[in-house]
Design an enzyme around this catalytic site. Structure first.
Site, PDB file in Angstrom:
ATOM      1  CE1 TYR A  66      21.113  40.559 -25.492  1.00  0.00           C
ATOM      2  CE2 TYR A  66      21.083  42.953 -25.326  1.00  0.00           C
ATOM      3  CZ  TYR A  66      21.043  41.707 -24.724  1.00  0.00           C
ATOM      4  OH  TYR A  66      20.926  41.614 -23.359  1.00  0.00           O
ATOM      5  CD1 TRP A 120      26.188  42.223 -20.506  1.00  0.00           C
ATOM      6  CD2 TRP A 120      26.501  41.857 -22.674  1.00  0.00           C
ATOM      7  NE1 TRP A 120      24.946  42.167 -21.110  1.00  0.00           N
ATOM      8  CE2 TRP A 120      25.120  41.946 -22.438  1.00  0.00           C
ATOM      9  CE3 TRP A 120      26.939  41.632 -23.975  1.00  0.00           C
ATOM     10  CZ2 TRP A 120      24.170  41.821 -23.452  1.00  0.00           C
ATOM     11  CZ3 TRP A 120      26.006  41.513 -24.983  1.00  0.00           C
ATOM     12  CH2 TRP A 120      24.640  41.606 -24.726  1.00  0.00           C
ATOM     13  CG  ASP A 153      20.705  38.833 -16.010  1.00  0.00           C
ATOM     14  OD1 ASP A 153      21.700  39.249 -15.380  1.00  0.00           O
ATOM     15  OD2 ASP A 153      20.619  38.899 -17.248  1.00  0.00           O
ATOM     16  CD  GLU A 192      24.584  32.214 -21.421  1.00  0.00           C
ATOM     17  OE1 GLU A 192      23.907  31.624 -22.290  1.00  0.00           O
ATOM     18  OE2 GLU A 192      24.296  33.339 -20.980  1.00  0.00           O
ATOM     19  N   GLY A 243      24.406  40.778 -12.537  1.00  0.00           N
ATOM     20  CA  GLY A 243      24.997  39.776 -13.432  1.00  0.00           C
ATOM     21  C   GLY A 243      24.294  38.432 -13.320  1.00  0.00           C
TER      22      GLY A 243
END
Ligand code: 2M8
Length: 432
Positions: A82, A34, A168, A400, A166
């Site tokens: 993914y 990414w 989202d 995350e 970024g």
């Protein structure tokens, strides 16, 4: 865990997530490369393995489109489990696309800042050669952003999809997404909830709208002119523009060190700074807010994006004081949770402490805001936010994102940019 052990654990995680050509954002959840992840990863690596950091950015820039756009997902090794897979985007074979399979969207342009920070850390022969190779790619990308995404030359660029921000599913996108009406996405099947609990990921309706937009844009062959004219989601994102303006300044600095002309870049930055102050500041709310170019409206949500103006160096002292006093330090808004910085104000009805970009603490947000606060002279506030980031990593590992109430881990558990930016905070506390 002392600082040394924490740094060792961060580096070990990055090495585990290294797949050879690049470092993936997380082992199971994000197996490809990414865009802004690559930059954050390189920023952390500059202290411990600059060459690995350079490799990360080289891999990203290899995927640049002929148009200049640098895509947000790069599928270096083809499909995986993914979703979306490379062929979902229908970018292959387009005359303006690149040679490596990729998405058709871009992401916040952090790469020039990463190259500049790498150059600051290592301006030896290898460091300068790398900057010299990267510079034309970065220049072409910024030029694409300042033209394809700002054809009128207003100084502010627009994004065409929440994924480009970024952040989202930030509640900032509720209104522009609602403007799409009933979504009609192409057939798809989500796979993002297999490794992460459903209530920590975007809701079904948001996801349908994300796919609806991709369906439209792929039907238009990802043509920049058509996107500008017809994209139903066209928003001047405060965070994206702040990152771009900071990156423009860094790109100008790289140009200077390489003996390259910088006038064009300085022009982007100075137009951008003026427009940012004039068009994005909301006097009544005391915050910098996005602008929906289709409806002319601003988001109702109160999010951390306003603080990115400090990182860009565009907030004048009066605006900075208001943001800090009325928001950052205000208990019940951005202060008062056990761990900061929540990405949405706690008193905002859209705040959800564990759902992705709707409230949890993200290490990259802390990193950006701390740098901005420091630059604006708010050293104690910057220190507090850095301390929270480090405490979170010690408490719950390199997650995350984190629940601001108790610091528990959310999302993927082995997240590369959390590790990389913790490395940066440990090695370069003065940087923030
Ligand atoms: C998240 O986005 C991807 C789609 O691009 C996803 O949810 O599948 C975002 O947090 C984004 O900012 C990030 O770059 C990406 C990889 O870490 O994951």
């Amino acid at each position: 865990m002392n600082d040394q052990e924490l740094a060792a654990a961060a580096l070990a995680l990055l090495r585990e997530n290294d797949v050879g050509a690049f470092i993936k954002p997380a082992r199971l959840q994000y197996p490809h490369q990414w865009n802004w992840d690559a930059a954050f990863i390189a920023i952390g690596l500059r202290h411990v393995d600059a060459e690995l950091g350079r490799r990360e950015l080289r891999a990203l820039l290899r995927a640049q489109w002929r148009s200049g756009m640098v895509p947000h997902i790069v599928y270096h090794a083809g499909p995986s489990d993914y979703f979306p897979p490379p062929d979902f985007w229908r970018t292959a074979g387009l005359p303006h696309a690149g040679a490596i399979p990729s998405s058709g969207l871009t992401q916040p342009p952090m790469a020039a800042t990463a190259v500049r920070l790498l150059l600051d850390a290592t301006d030896d022969v290898a460091g300068i050669a790398f900057a010299r190779d990267a510079f034309p790619h970065l220049l072409a990308w910024h030029r694409w952003l300042h033209t394809a995404r700002d054809p009128g030359g207003t100084g502010l660029v627009a994004i065409v999809h929440p994924w480009e921000s970024g952040t989202d599913n930030s509640p900032r996108w509720r209104c522009p997404l609602a403007g799409l009406g009933e979504p009609a996405p192409p057939p798809y099947s989500r796979r993002d909830q297999r490794h992460v609990p459903v209530d920590e990921r975007p809701v079904t309706d948001d996801y349908a709208r994300f796919m609806h937009l991709i369906g439209l844009y792929r039907g238009w062959g990802w043509d920049d002119t058509t996107l500008w004219a017809r994209a139903p989601f066209l928003v001047v994102d405060v965070l994206f523009n702040a990152i771009l303006l900071r990156a423009d300044a860094d790109l100008a600095e790289i140009a200077c060190r390489l003996g390259q002309p910088r006038d064009e870049i300085d022009g982007w930055r100075s137009r951008g700074v003026t427009a940012f102050r004039e068009r994005l500041w909301d006097e009544e709310r005391g915050a910098f807010l996005d602008l929906d170019l289709r409806s002319g409206r601003r988001p109702a949500a109160d999010t951390w994006a306003t603080f990115a103006s400090l990182y860009a160096g565009v907030a004048d002292p009066r605006a900075a004081t208001r943001m800090v006093d009325e928001r950052l330090r205000a208990t019940g808004r951005y202060a008062g949770t056990h761990y900061g910085l929540p990405t949405v104000a706690i008193d905002d009805p859209r705040f959800e402490p564990r759902r992705y970009w709707c409230g949890p603490v993200w290490i990259n947000a802390n990193w950006l805001v701390a740098r901005g606060l420091r630059a604006a002279g708010y050293h104690d506030d910057a220190r507090r936010i850095v301390d929270h980031a480090l405490e979170l990593a010690r408490l719950s590992g390199f997650a995350e994102y984190y629940d601001p109430r108790d610091g528990s881990a959310c999302g993927a558990r082995d997240f590369s940019w959390s590790a990389a930016l913790v490395l940066d905070l440990l090695h370069d506390p003065a940087g923030v």
